[in-house]
Design a protein around this motif. Sequence first.
Motif, PDB file in Angstrom:
ATOM      1  N   HIS A  82       0.816  -1.216   0.000  1.00 33.23           N
ATOM      2  CA  HIS A  82       0.000   0.000   0.000  1.00 33.23           C
ATOM      3  C   HIS A  82       0.852   1.271   0.000  1.00 33.23           C
ATOM      4  CE1 HIS A  82      -3.945   1.705   0.118  1.00 33.23           C
ATOM      5  NE2 HIS A  82      -3.620   2.506   1.111  1.00 33.23           N
ATOM      6  N   TRP A  83       2.047   1.219   0.579  1.00 37.00           N
ATOM      7  CA  TRP A  83       2.892   2.426   0.609  1.00 37.00           C
ATOM      8  C   TRP A  83       3.345   2.818  -0.787  1.00 37.00           C
ATOM      9  CZ3 TRP A  83       7.850   2.332  -1.189  1.00 37.00           C
ATOM     10  CH2 TRP A  83       8.462   1.098  -1.333  1.00 37.00           C
ATOM     11  N   VAL A  84       3.402   1.855  -1.713  1.00 38.35           N
ATOM     12  CA  VAL A  84       3.782   2.181  -3.090  1.00 38.35           C
ATOM     13  C   VAL A  84       2.696   3.039  -3.733  1.00 38.35           C
ATOM     14  CG1 VAL A  84       4.238   1.207  -5.377  1.00 38.35           C
ATOM     15  CG2 VAL A  84       5.205   0.127  -3.341  1.00 38.35           C
ATOM     16  N   GLY A  85       1.440   2.667  -3.515  1.00 37.02           N
ATOM     17  CA  GLY A  85       0.335   3.468  -4.036  1.00 37.02           C
ATOM     18  C   GLY A  85       0.307   4.858  -3.441  1.00 37.02           C
ATOM     19  N   THR A  86       0.587   4.940  -2.150  1.00 38.93           N
ATOM     20  CA  THR A  86       0.621   6.245  -1.489  1.00 38.93           C
ATOM     21  C   THR A  86       1.728   7.111  -2.076  1.00 38.93           C
ATOM     22  OG1 THR A  86      -0.213   5.215   0.522  1.00 38.93           O
ATOM     23  CG2 THR A  86       0.779   7.397   0.747  1.00 38.93           C
ATOM     24  N   LEU A  87       2.875   6.527  -2.338  1.00 37.70           N
ATOM     25  CA  LEU A  87       3.976   7.262  -2.951  1.00 37.70           C
ATOM     26  C   LEU A  87       3.610   7.710  -4.359  1.00 37.70           C
ATOM     27  CD1 LEU A  87       6.915   8.216  -2.684  1.00 37.70           C
ATOM     28  CD2 LEU A  87       7.605   6.028  -3.657  1.00 37.70           C
ATOM     29  N   LEU A  88       2.923   6.850  -5.106  1.00 38.43           N
ATOM     30  CA  LEU A  88       2.534   7.199  -6.469  1.00 38.43           C
ATOM     31  C   LEU A  88       1.577   8.385  -6.528  1.00 38.43           C
ATOM     32  CD1 LEU A  88       2.093   3.698  -8.149  1.00 38.43           C
ATOM     33  CD2 LEU A  88       3.888   5.388  -8.580  1.00 38.43           C
ATOM     34  N   VAL A  89       0.651   8.481  -5.582  1.00 37.03           N
ATOM     35  CA  VAL A  89      -0.275   9.612  -5.610  1.00 37.03           C
ATOM     36  C   VAL A  89       0.373  10.899  -5.112  1.00 37.03           C
ATOM     37  CG1 VAL A  89      -2.356   8.214  -5.460  1.00 37.03           C
ATOM     38  CG2 VAL A  89      -1.341   9.106  -3.380  1.00 37.03           C
ATOM     39  N   CYS A  90       1.531  10.807  -4.477  1.00 38.65           N
ATOM     40  CA  CYS A  90       2.248  12.007  -4.025  1.00 38.65           C
ATOM     41  C   CYS A  90       3.110  12.625  -5.123  1.00 38.65           C
ATOM     42  CB  CYS A  90       3.114  11.697  -2.813  1.00 38.65           C
ATOM     43  SG  CYS A  90       2.159  11.425  -1.321  1.00 38.65           S
ATOM     44  N   ILE A  91       3.448  11.855  -6.140  1.00 36.07           N
ATOM     45  CA  ILE A  91       4.309  12.356  -7.214  1.00 36.07           C
ATOM     46  C   ILE A  91       3.676  13.534  -7.962  1.00 36.07           C
ATOM     47  CG2 ILE A  91       5.375  11.740  -9.426  1.00 36.07           C
ATOM     48  CD1 ILE A  91       6.001   9.007  -8.158  1.00 36.07           C
ATOM     49  N   PRO A  92       2.379  13.489  -8.341  1.00 40.54           N
ATOM     50  CA  PRO A  92       1.797  14.674  -9.000  1.00 40.54           C
ATOM     51  C   PRO A  92       1.846  15.924  -8.114  1.00 40.54           C
ATOM     52  CG  PRO A  92       0.376  12.785  -9.303  1.00 40.54           C
ATOM     53  CD  PRO A  92       1.427  12.372  -8.331  1.00 40.54           C
ATOM     54  N   GLY A  93       1.668  15.761  -6.813  1.00 37.20           N
ATOM     55  CA  GLY A  93       1.761  16.905  -5.906  1.00 37.20           C
ATOM     56  C   GLY A  93       3.150  17.506  -5.892  1.00 37.20           C
ATOM     57  N   LEU A  94       4.157  16.662  -5.950  1.00 30.34           N
ATOM     58  CA  LEU A  94       5.540  17.139  -5.990  1.00 30.34           C
ATOM     59  C   LEU A  94       5.808  17.908  -7.277  1.00 30.34           C
ATOM     60  CD1 LEU A  94       8.401  17.140  -4.738  1.00 30.34           C
ATOM     61  CD2 LEU A  94       8.820  15.024  -6.001  1.00 30.34           C
ATOM     62  N   VAL A  95       5.372  17.353  -8.396  1.00 30.96           N
ATOM     63  CA  VAL A  95       5.589  18.014  -9.686  1.00 30.96           C
ATOM     64  C   VAL A  95       4.852  19.349  -9.748  1.00 30.96           C
ATOM     65  CG1 VAL A  95       5.174  17.814 -12.174  1.00 30.96           C
ATOM     66  CG2 VAL A  95       6.046  15.855 -10.889  1.00 30.96           C
ATOM     67  N   VAL A  96       3.574  19.345  -9.392  1.00 33.18           N
ATOM     68  CA  VAL A  96       2.791  20.585  -9.422  1.00 33.18           C
ATOM     69  C   VAL A  96       3.355  21.602  -8.429  1.00 33.18           C
ATOM     70  CG1 VAL A  96       0.516  21.572  -8.900  1.00 33.18           C
ATOM     71  CG2 VAL A  96       0.702  19.521 -10.293  1.00 33.18           C
ATOM     72  N   GLY A  97       3.764  21.136  -7.238  1.00 37.33           N
ATOM     73  CA  GLY A  97       4.333  22.043  -6.245  1.00 37.33           C
ATOM     74  C   GLY A  97       5.578  22.735  -6.740  1.00 37.33           C
ATOM     75  N   VAL A  98       6.472  22.003  -7.385  1.00 35.51           N
ATOM     76  CA  VAL A  98       7.696  22.608  -7.926  1.00 35.51           C
ATOM     77  C   VAL A  98       7.348  23.602  -9.029  1.00 35.51           C
ATOM     78  CG1 VAL A  98       9.796  22.122  -9.249  1.00 35.51           C
ATOM     79  CG2 VAL A  98       9.211  20.709  -7.277  1.00 35.51           C
ATOM     80  N   LEU A  99       6.422  23.234  -9.911  1.00 37.64           N
ATOM     81  CA  LEU A  99       6.038  24.145 -10.996  1.00 37.64           C
ATOM     82  C   LEU A  99       5.382  25.418 -10.476  1.00 37.64           C
ATOM     83  CD1 LEU A  99       4.699  21.583 -13.630  1.00 37.64           C
ATOM     84  CD2 LEU A  99       6.888  22.792 -13.644  1.00 37.64           C
ATOM     85  N   VAL A 100       4.534  25.297  -9.467  1.00 39.83           N
ATOM     86  CA  VAL A 100       3.885  26.481  -8.892  1.00 39.83           C
ATOM     87  C   VAL A 100       4.901  27.333  -8.131  1.00 39.83           C
ATOM     88  CG1 VAL A 100       2.184  27.244  -7.177  1.00 39.83           C
ATOM     89  CG2 VAL A 100       1.585  25.478  -8.815  1.00 39.83           C
ATOM     90  N   ALA A 101       5.801  26.697  -7.394  1.00 42.49           N
ATOM     91  CA  ALA A 101       6.787  27.438  -6.601  1.00 42.49           C
ATOM     92  C   ALA A 101       7.705  28.281  -7.478  1.00 42.49           C
ATOM     93  CB  ALA A 101       7.615  26.467  -5.757  1.00 42.49           C
ATOM     94  N   PHE A 102       8.022  27.800  -8.666  1.00 44.05           N
ATOM     95  CA  PHE A 102       8.909  28.543  -9.564  1.00 44.05           C
ATOM     96  C   PHE A 102       8.143  29.298 -10.647  1.00 44.05           C
ATOM     97  CE2 PHE A 102      11.756  25.405  -7.698  1.00 44.05           C
ATOM     98  CZ  PHE A 102      12.800  26.233  -7.301  1.00 44.05           C
ATOM     99  N   ASP A 103       6.836  29.482 -10.448  1.00 43.65           N
ATOM    100  CA  ASP A 103       5.976  30.225 -11.372  1.00 43.65           C
ATOM    101  C   ASP A 103       6.032  29.689 -12.801  1.00 43.65           C
ATOM    102  OD1 ASP A 103       5.060  31.978  -9.383  1.00 43.65           O
ATOM    103  OD2 ASP A 103       6.817  33.267  -9.633  1.00 43.65           O
TER     104      ASP A 103
END
Length: 124
Positions: A36-57
Motif C-alpha cells: 500500500h505504501w507504493v500506491g501512497t507514494l505514487l499519488v504524491c508524485i503529482p503533488g511534488l511536480v505541481v508544487g515545484v512548478l507552482v513554486a517557480f511560477d
Amino acid sequence: MSLPRRLEQVGIVVGSVIMLPLPFIALLDLFIVSPHWVGTLLVCIPGLVVGVLVAFDLLPVSYGQVWLFSLASSVAIGVLWAGLEISLTPANRPAALTTWAIAVAIGAFAAWAKPRVRFRRSGA
C-alpha cells in the motif's frame, strides 16, 4: 535568492505534496496496489511536480488554487459517493470512477472560478 523566498517555495512544494493527493487517494481503494505504501507514494508524485512548478511560477495557477482544487474535489468525492451510496468494490468500479471524474471536474471548476469571484468589503 533570499531565504524567505526559498522557504516560501519549500512550503509551496510541501503543501502541494500534502494537499494534491487528497482526491487521488480515493482511487487507491479501487485499484489495490500492493504494498500500500507504493500506491501512497505514487499519488504524491503529482503533488511534488505541481508544487515545484507552482513554486517557480512555471504553471499558470496559484498555490491557493491548488488548495481549493484539492479540498473541493475531496469534498465532492465524499458527498457524491455517500449520496449515491457507492461502495468501493470491483463491481462498482465504473460508477465510482465516473463520479470521481465528476468530482474532480467540480474541483477544477471551483479552482478556475476562484480568481473571478469578487468579494465586496462592507463599509462600516
